[in-house]
Design an enzyme around this catalytic site. Structure first.
Site, short mmCIF file in Angstrom:
data_model
loop_
_atom_site.label_atom_id
_atom_site.label_comp_id
_atom_site.label_asym_id
_atom_site.label_seq_id
_atom_site.Cartn_x
_atom_site.Cartn_y
_atom_site.Cartn_z
N LYS A 113 0.96 -1.18 -0.23
CA LYS A 113 0.15 0.15 -0.07
C LYS A 113 0.90 1.18 -0.27
O LYS A 113 0.40 2.21 -0.36
CB LYS A 113 -0.90 -0.18 1.08
CG LYS A 113 -2.11 -1.04 0.91
CD LYS A 113 -3.04 -1.13 1.86
CE LYS A 113 -4.41 -2.08 1.63
NZ LYS A 113 -3.80 -3.34 1.84
C1 LIG Z 1 -4.34 -4.39 1.20
C2 LIG Z 1 -3.44 -5.68 1.07
C3 LIG Z 1 -3.86 -6.59 0.05
C4 LIG Z 1 -5.20 -6.59 -1.00
O1 LIG Z 1 -5.15 -5.43 -1.75
P1 LIG Z 1 -6.31 -5.14 -2.51
O2 LIG Z 1 -5.83 -4.04 -3.28
O3 LIG Z 1 -7.49 -4.95 -1.66
O4 LIG Z 1 -6.70 -6.46 -3.53
C5 LIG Z 1 -3.05 -7.64 -0.04
N1 LIG Z 1 -1.97 -7.83 0.60
C6 LIG Z 1 -1.76 -6.95 1.71
C7 LIG Z 1 -0.44 -7.23 2.48
C8 LIG Z 1 -2.50 -5.98 1.57
O5 LIG Z 1 -2.00 -4.92 2.72
#
Ligand SMILES: *Cc1c(COP(=O)(O)O)cnc(C)c1O
Length: 537
Positions: A113
């Site tokens: 993120k």
């Molecule tokens: C947020 C997150 C995801 C999922 O991502 P999306 O964009 O919601 O599909 C997967 N792995 C981790 C570690 C995350 O923080």
């Protein structure tokens, strides 16, 4: 480039309006009026660019020069990725021939993120500063970002917004229910504009309180609440860069010229661990722009609404035995419905109409406004059905079309642990690697798809998998330790924990405790903290 809502009631939004609003007033999500196409010579001109240079070229296709001058956009991008520990920002790691890990966790909070939120934080600050410069009445444009976290995502928001001018950030977490490392990652950020509220209650309580605050017009008007959840268009956009960048990095490592016919023969599959469909949606946009990806593999844990959709064409909310989401070892993907999926649904709706030559694969055609509006109505209808009856089903033929680009698989907790164990063991022609549980879901799904379709993997065949690593294993120590505790010589501190985490638990913290899960108490705490920052309202 302008933006429209997936529910048809809003269009002609500027990039700034779409980003600052987050959600469209009709409840839909913003998408660009058309998907831009990569320039004709991208394979030769873009091949040797750095991540930052590539990001500038890609983002410029979606943000008009008149909205953000290129020189400014370059500064924002360079600043956003200067916080990453890897020079390539998102490097590739080869596990074995034809199978690579695309590491997205080299940002400040060790999770994918960061790629988007580092940029979003700078973008908010840029827009607010510009508004304040233009303002003649003396009014100060500010944003109070409020969000809830079960632990894993709050820190990325905090690190994206710390120290940003005219922005205060409040992250609610359930007190004592967040893992110690994740709690420390959030609460050891001491910038005056960062506020962690430890709420006596559950994660659902925290989320409900956030919703209540956003629905409170008076409070919202007074403090200009902002959200940074994954529905923000800027987050999707920022993520498209690593799909294209890793394509070039892969070909470079194979010594293949991207502009050569040899490159055209290779099928690059991206396996993406998915919850809210934000990460993989960025891959979809990259594909529609012209990136020659073979399949985007939608990898879910047992909260598998997306996998069921691609297998059955029914989108159906299923709750666990107690009516809530199932808690898995990959908690960042524990969702009941997938908030960004609505964006793909809009393209599916257009495909269903067809007459404007719409196709959800390949470059976009000239948009017929009437049919685009109709797609919006269609999505609004589906979302209404979802809300009222918990499900809707769409035309099987349309889903068949979607399956030209998407494949999917569901991975249980047991398989997640087994995958972490298996990939850690040295095997023939395979480099040992420590997967975090989310990444393990993507890797296992990729292995399943390879088997299911008998893919002929490079160099014997033409198929190559890039499996996206969304978190560093140290962030999810419980699952990793469980999977590897029996491995001879395994030492979590030595083998997994990065130096940045050493001593983290003993650092100074700042937390505001909220004694009851009560919106009134949270609002009071927010106003007290804002006053403490010296903000007048
Ligand atoms: C947020 C997150 C995801 C999922 O991502 P999306 O964009 O919601 O599909 C997967 N792995 C981790 C570690 C995350 O923080």
């Amino acid at each position: 480039m302008q933006y429209r809502s997936t529910r048809g009631q809003a269009k002609n939004y500027s990039f700034e309006e779409a980003v600052m609003a987050g959600l469209s007033p009709d409840g839909g999500l913003f998408i660009p009026h058309t998907i831009p196409t990569l320039p004709a010579n991208w394979k030769s001109e873009w091949a040797n660019k750095s991540f930052q240079e590539l990001a500038l070229d890609i983002l410029s296709l979606y943000i008009d020069e008149s909205e953000i001058p290129t020189a400014d956009l370059k500064v924002l991008i360079d600043k956003s990725y200067s916080t990453f520990r890897s020079e390539q920002v998102t490097p590739l790691f080869k596990i074995r021939d034809g199978f690579y890990i695309l590491e997205l966790f080299h940002g400040p909070t060790f999770a994918f993120k960061d790629v988007a939120l580092q940029f979003v934080g700078n973008l908010f600050e840029y827009f607010l500063e510009r508004r304040n410069k233009k303002e003649t009445s003396g009014k100060v444009h500010r944003l109070t970002v409020v969000g809830a976290t079960s632990g894993d995502t709050g820190s990325a928001a905090i690190y994206g917004l710390r120290n940003k001018k005219n922005v205060s950030v409040f992250i609610l977490h359930p007190r004592g229910r967040v893992s110690p490392i994740q709690e420390a990652q959030m609460t050891t950020v001491l910038d005056p504009n960062v506020h962690n509220l430890a709420v006596e209650g559950t994660f659902d309580d925290c989320q409900d309180i956030v919703k209540t605050l956003f629905g409170n017009k008076e409070f919202n008007d007074r403090h200009h609440l902002g959200a940074v959840n994954s529905i923000n268009w800027a987050r999707i956009l920022a993520q498209t860069t690593y799909y294209i960048y890793s394509y070039f990095a892969l070909l470079k490592s194979l010594n293949i010229d991207p502009a050569s016919p040899q490159a055209d023969e290779i099928n690059v599959h991206y396996s993406v661990p998915t919850g809210n469909f934000g990460d993989v949606l960025a891959g979809y946009f990259a594909h529609r722009m012209g990136l020659p990806s073979a399949k985007l593999i939608v990898a879910t844990n047992s909260n598998d609404i997306l996998n069921r959709f691609f297998q059955t064409s029914a989108y159906e909310k299923q709750t666990g035995p107690d009516g809530s989401v199932k808690a898995t070892l990959s908690p960042a993907m524990d969702i009941l419905v997938s908030s960004n999926f609505e964006r793909l649904l809009w393209y599916l709706a257009r495909e269903a109409e067809k007459d404007d030559g719409a196709t959800m694969v390949g470059p976009e055609t000239e948009l017929d406004e009437k049919l685009a509006d109709h797609a919006g109505q269609c999505v609004a209808g589906w979302m209404k059905a979802l809300k009222e009856s918990g499900s809707f089903t769409i035309d099987k033929e349309v889903v068949k079309k979607a399956r030209l680009i998407f494949d999917s698989a569901r991975v249980s907790d047991e398989d997640t642990l087994n995958t972490i164990t298996a990939y850690h063991q040295p095997q023939n022609n395979q480099t040992p690697y420590i997967l975090d549980p989310h990444t393990a879901v993507g890797v296992k799904a990729a292995d399943e798809v390879i088997k299911r379709h008998h893919l002929a993997v490079y160099p014997n065949g033409k198929d190559i998998v890039l499996s996206l690593a969304t978190a560093h294993p140290a962030k999810f120590s419980e699952a990793v330790a469980k999977a590897l505790q029996a491995s001879p010589g395994f030492d979590f501190e030595k083998d997994v924990l990065p130096t940045e985490f050493h001593g983290l638990l003993n650092k100074e913290k700042r937390i505001v405790t909220v004694e009851r899960a009560d919106p009134e108490l949270v609002m009071a705490a927010i106003e007290k903290e804002l006053k403490g920052e010296g903000i007048q309202f």
